[in-house]
Scaffold this motif. Structure first.
Motif, PDB file in Angstrom:
ATOM      1  N   VAL A   5      40.445  41.409  39.397  1.00  0.00           N
ATOM      2  CA  VAL A   5      39.416  42.447  39.437  1.00  0.00           C
ATOM      3  C   VAL A   5      38.046  41.841  39.170  1.00  0.00           C
ATOM      4  CG1 VAL A   5      38.574  44.535  38.277  1.00  0.00           C
ATOM      5  CG2 VAL A   5      41.013  44.283  38.783  1.00  0.00           C
ATOM      6  N   ALA A   6      37.955  40.969  38.171  1.00  0.00           N
ATOM      7  CA  ALA A   6      36.679  40.347  37.831  1.00  0.00           C
ATOM      8  C   ALA A   6      36.145  39.518  38.993  1.00  0.00           C
ATOM      9  CB  ALA A   6      36.838  39.482  36.582  1.00  0.00           C
ATOM     10  N   ALA A   7      37.018  38.741  39.626  1.00  0.00           N
ATOM     11  CA  ALA A   7      36.578  37.926  40.754  1.00  0.00           C
ATOM     12  C   ALA A   7      36.072  38.799  41.894  1.00  0.00           C
ATOM     13  CB  ALA A   7      37.723  37.030  41.224  1.00  0.00           C
ATOM     14  N   ALA A   8      36.767  39.895  42.155  1.00  0.00           N
ATOM     15  CA  ALA A   8      36.353  40.801  43.232  1.00  0.00           C
ATOM     16  C   ALA A   8      35.011  41.449  42.930  1.00  0.00           C
ATOM     17  CB  ALA A   8      37.417  41.859  43.455  1.00  0.00           C
ATOM     18  N   ALA A   9      34.741  41.667  41.634  1.00  0.00           N
ATOM     19  CA  ALA A   9      33.507  42.346  41.231  1.00  0.00           C
ATOM     20  C   ALA A   9      32.385  41.390  40.875  1.00  0.00           C
ATOM     21  CB  ALA A   9      33.801  43.255  40.036  1.00  0.00           C
ATOM     22  N   GLY A  10      32.630  40.095  40.968  1.00  0.00           N
ATOM     23  CA  GLY A  10      31.600  39.114  40.652  1.00  0.00           C
ATOM     24  C   GLY A  10      31.326  38.977  39.166  1.00  0.00           C
ATOM     25  N   ILE A  11      32.345  39.194  38.342  1.00  0.00           N
ATOM     26  CA  ILE A  11      32.224  39.088  36.885  1.00  0.00           C
ATOM     27  C   ILE A  11      32.921  37.814  36.440  1.00  0.00           C
ATOM     28  CG2 ILE A  11      32.787  40.180  34.668  1.00  0.00           C
ATOM     29  CD1 ILE A  11      32.914  42.863  36.213  1.00  0.00           C
ATOM     30  N   ALA A  12      32.248  37.023  35.635  1.00  0.00           N
ATOM     31  CA  ALA A  12      32.816  35.752  35.188  1.00  0.00           C
ATOM     32  C   ALA A  12      33.754  35.963  34.003  1.00  0.00           C
ATOM     33  CB  ALA A  12      31.694  34.790  34.791  1.00  0.00           C
ATOM     34  N   VAL A  13      35.012  35.573  34.184  1.00  0.00           N
ATOM     35  CA  VAL A  13      35.973  35.571  33.086  1.00  0.00           C
ATOM     36  C   VAL A  13      36.761  34.268  33.159  1.00  0.00           C
ATOM     37  CG1 VAL A  13      36.187  38.098  33.078  1.00  0.00           C
ATOM     38  CG2 VAL A  13      37.824  36.720  34.373  1.00  0.00           C
ATOM     39  N   PRO A  14      37.305  33.810  32.044  1.00  0.00           N
ATOM     40  CA  PRO A  14      38.094  32.585  32.059  1.00  0.00           C
ATOM     41  C   PRO A  14      39.481  32.840  32.637  1.00  0.00           C
ATOM     42  CG  PRO A  14      38.103  33.520  29.870  1.00  0.00           C
ATOM     43  CD  PRO A  14      37.169  34.379  30.687  1.00  0.00           C
ATOM     44  N   PRO A  15      40.202  31.784  33.006  1.00  0.00           N
ATOM     45  CA  PRO A  15      41.556  31.971  33.550  1.00  0.00           C
ATOM     46  C   PRO A  15      42.592  32.300  32.486  1.00  0.00           C
ATOM     47  CG  PRO A  15      41.028  29.642  33.448  1.00  0.00           C
ATOM     48  CD  PRO A  15      39.768  30.370  33.092  1.00  0.00           C
ATOM     49  N   LEU A  35      37.261  52.083  45.340  1.00  0.00           N
ATOM     50  CA  LEU A  35      38.399  51.886  44.441  1.00  0.00           C
ATOM     51  C   LEU A  35      38.086  50.789  43.433  1.00  0.00           C
ATOM     52  CD1 LEU A  35      41.413  52.061  43.539  1.00  0.00           C
ATOM     53  CD2 LEU A  35      41.879  50.356  45.304  1.00  0.00           C
ATOM     54  N   LEU A  36      37.552  49.682  43.903  1.00  0.00           N
ATOM     55  CA  LEU A  36      37.210  48.585  42.997  1.00  0.00           C
ATOM     56  C   LEU A  36      36.260  49.063  41.904  1.00  0.00           C
ATOM     57  CD1 LEU A  36      37.213  45.612  42.133  1.00  0.00           C
ATOM     58  CD2 LEU A  36      35.387  45.215  43.813  1.00  0.00           C
ATOM     59  N   ALA A  37      35.257  49.838  42.275  1.00  0.00           N
ATOM     60  CA  ALA A  37      34.308  50.349  41.285  1.00  0.00           C
ATOM     61  C   ALA A  37      35.019  51.205  40.242  1.00  0.00           C
ATOM     62  CB  ALA A  37      33.206  51.143  41.976  1.00  0.00           C
ATOM     63  N   ALA A  38      35.976  52.024  40.680  1.00  0.00           N
ATOM     64  CA  ALA A  38      36.718  52.872  39.745  1.00  0.00           C
ATOM     65  C   ALA A  38      37.602  52.033  38.829  1.00  0.00           C
ATOM     66  CB  ALA A  38      37.564  53.881  40.519  1.00  0.00           C
ATOM     67  N   VAL A  39      38.199  50.994  39.377  1.00  0.00           N
ATOM     68  CA  VAL A  39      39.039  50.113  38.565  1.00  0.00           C
ATOM     69  C   VAL A  39      38.195  49.382  37.533  1.00  0.00           C
ATOM     70  CG1 VAL A  39      40.486  48.045  38.636  1.00  0.00           C
ATOM     71  CG2 VAL A  39      40.818  49.851  40.334  1.00  0.00           C
ATOM     72  N   VAL A  40      37.043  48.871  37.955  1.00  0.00           N
ATOM     73  CA  VAL A  40      36.155  48.178  37.027  1.00  0.00           C
ATOM     74  C   VAL A  40      35.729  49.103  35.892  1.00  0.00           C
ATOM     75  CG1 VAL A  40      33.858  47.137  36.777  1.00  0.00           C
ATOM     76  CG2 VAL A  40      35.351  46.457  38.679  1.00  0.00           C
ATOM     77  N   GLU A  41      35.409  50.338  36.238  1.00  0.00           N
ATOM     78  CA  GLU A  41      34.996  51.285  35.201  1.00  0.00           C
ATOM     79  C   GLU A  41      36.106  51.498  34.179  1.00  0.00           C
ATOM     80  OE1 GLU A  41      33.332  55.882  34.718  1.00  0.00           O
ATOM     81  OE2 GLU A  41      33.784  55.065  36.698  1.00  0.00           O
ATOM     82  N   ARG A  42      37.328  51.695  34.657  1.00  0.00           N
ATOM     83  CA  ARG A  42      38.442  51.942  33.743  1.00  0.00           C
ATOM     84  C   ARG A  42      38.803  50.698  32.940  1.00  0.00           C
ATOM     85  NH1 ARG A  42      42.116  56.059  34.917  1.00  0.00           N
ATOM     86  NH2 ARG A  42      43.413  55.084  33.311  1.00  0.00           N
ATOM     87  N   MET A  43      38.576  49.525  33.523  1.00  0.00           N
ATOM     88  CA  MET A  43      38.965  48.287  32.849  1.00  0.00           C
ATOM     89  C   MET A  43      37.817  47.631  32.090  1.00  0.00           C
ATOM     90  SD  MET A  43      41.602  46.514  35.582  1.00  0.00           S
ATOM     91  CE  MET A  43      41.993  45.175  34.445  1.00  0.00           C
ATOM     92  N   THR A  44      36.693  48.326  31.957  1.00  0.00           N
ATOM     93  CA  THR A  44      35.521  47.727  31.321  1.00  0.00           C
ATOM     94  C   THR A  44      35.813  47.142  29.945  1.00  0.00           C
ATOM     95  OG1 THR A  44      33.928  49.022  32.577  1.00  0.00           O
ATOM     96  CG2 THR A  44      33.205  48.212  30.430  1.00  0.00           C
ATOM     97  N   PRO A  45      36.518  47.828  29.046  1.00  0.00           N
ATOM     98  CA  PRO A  45      36.777  47.216  27.732  1.00  0.00           C
ATOM     99  C   PRO A  45      37.539  45.895  27.833  1.00  0.00           C
ATOM    100  CG  PRO A  45      37.191  49.569  27.651  1.00  0.00           C
ATOM    101  CD  PRO A  45      36.994  49.227  29.095  1.00  0.00           C
TER     102      PRO A  45
END
Length: 322
Positions: free
Chosen positions: A164-174, A303-313
């Motif tokens: 999800v992070a990669a699809a949304a352009g958010i940097a997270v570690p592996p 859909l991606l935007a909705a997933v990002v919103e729900r997974m924000t924490p």
């Protein structure tokens, strides 16, 4: 979770039907599978019912015995109006009910916990149990039900925070450090404890120590290491201590998420890492799931935007570990 709260329907796999013949075969198979529920065979004397999400059938397996014969019923999210009427008719003759928290008039049907309990004979016993989620073994995973997007993501009905992070352009570690893995686990247990404190008869939040790999197959599919001791508590609450049944096989095991090496290290597990998904007995590589879901997110930006919103924490937790 109080008896009138909503629980999330979790982790159901959906099989496609290719023809009317397939549909007819599925209906016949479903009726045979739930023969006592549909009245095709007589329920045993002193029978009871377990009602809830995908975990309910596993609970039924571990509590059902000669002392507590429990008939198989469909998961609550699969019930239609005719099924709800049939369930109430069975409850009127039942000796006991084990039920997860369900809000009144769930999906427009009288399937709430309080409504089901009210259908029981006055002498019947009722035990409320939690719907369990545990993120300690899969701290990258979320299962979501988005009203505007009813379809599950491809291959498996789970979202990976890294995909999800990669699809949304958010940097997270592996991967996460052990301290963060434990923090995510503790947060899921704290949420379970909060829900238990709202009036449930049986608790499960203390059953996650020590952490072993068989506690959870996915974030919302517990394993035998959780179901057996929880079943012991249920049968004791129903007045038959010591009657729990070990099914002799893994239960709720049609989908198993990867057990990643850094999770193994965080909990000092004896198990070898498992890099692949297991879906209906077949291995599916994590890369195949990631690629299919990445393409799905790219094709469905809303859909991606909705997933990002729900997974924000969870995304924030992961981003903070970068």
């Amino acid at each position: 979770m109080a008896p009138t709260d909503t629980f999330l329907i979790m982790g159901g796999e959906r099989a496609g039907l290719n023809s009317l013949a397939d549909h007819g075969d599925a209906v016949i198979a479903r009726r045979a599978h739930y023969a006592a529920f549909f009245g095709d065979v007589a329920p045993p004397a002193g029978f009871g019912i377990v009602v809830g999400n995908c975990q309910a059938e596993s609970l039924r397996l571990v509590i059902s015995s000669d002392a507590l014969p429990a008939i198989r019923v469909p998961a609550v999210h699969e019930l239609d109006a005719a099924d709800a009427k049939r369930l109430h008719a069975l409850l009127a003759e039942a000796a006991f009910l084990v039920v997860q928290p369900i809000r009144d008039d769930y999906r427009g049907l009288p399937l709430g916990t309080a409504q089901l309990r009210a259908a029981l004979p006055s002498a019947a016993r009722a035990v409320t149990v939690p719907a369990v989620r545990f993120a300690g073994l899969h701290p990258f995973q979320a299962v979501l039900r988005l009203p505007d997007f009813p379809e599950d993501p491809p291959i498996v009905a789970y979202h990976d925070v890294r995909t999800v992070a990669a699809a949304a352009g958010i940097a997270v570690p592996p991967r996460l450090p052990a301290t963060t893995v434990r923090e995510i686990a503790a947060a899921s247990i704290a949420e379970l404890r909060r829900r238990e404190a709202m009036g449930l008869d049986v608790s499960a939040s203390d059953l996650f120590s020590p952490v072993v790999s068989d506690l959870a197959r996915t974030v919302n599919h517990p394993g035998n290491a959780l179901f057996l001791p929880l079943g012991e508590r249920i049968v004791a609450a129903l007045g038959h201590p010591g009657q729990v049944v070990d099914p002799g096989r893994p239960i709720l095991a049609s989908v198993r998420a990867p057990l990643e090496s850094w999770v193994v290290d965080a909990w000092e597990l004896d198990d070898a890492p498992e890099p692949d998904w297991i879906v209906a007995g077949e291995r599916v590589s994590a890369a195949a799931v990631r690629d299919a879901q990445s393409a799905y997110y790219a094709a469905h930006p809303a859909l991606l935007a909705a997933v990002v919103e729900r997974m924000t924490p969870l995304l924030r937790t992961w981003a903070a570990a970068a």
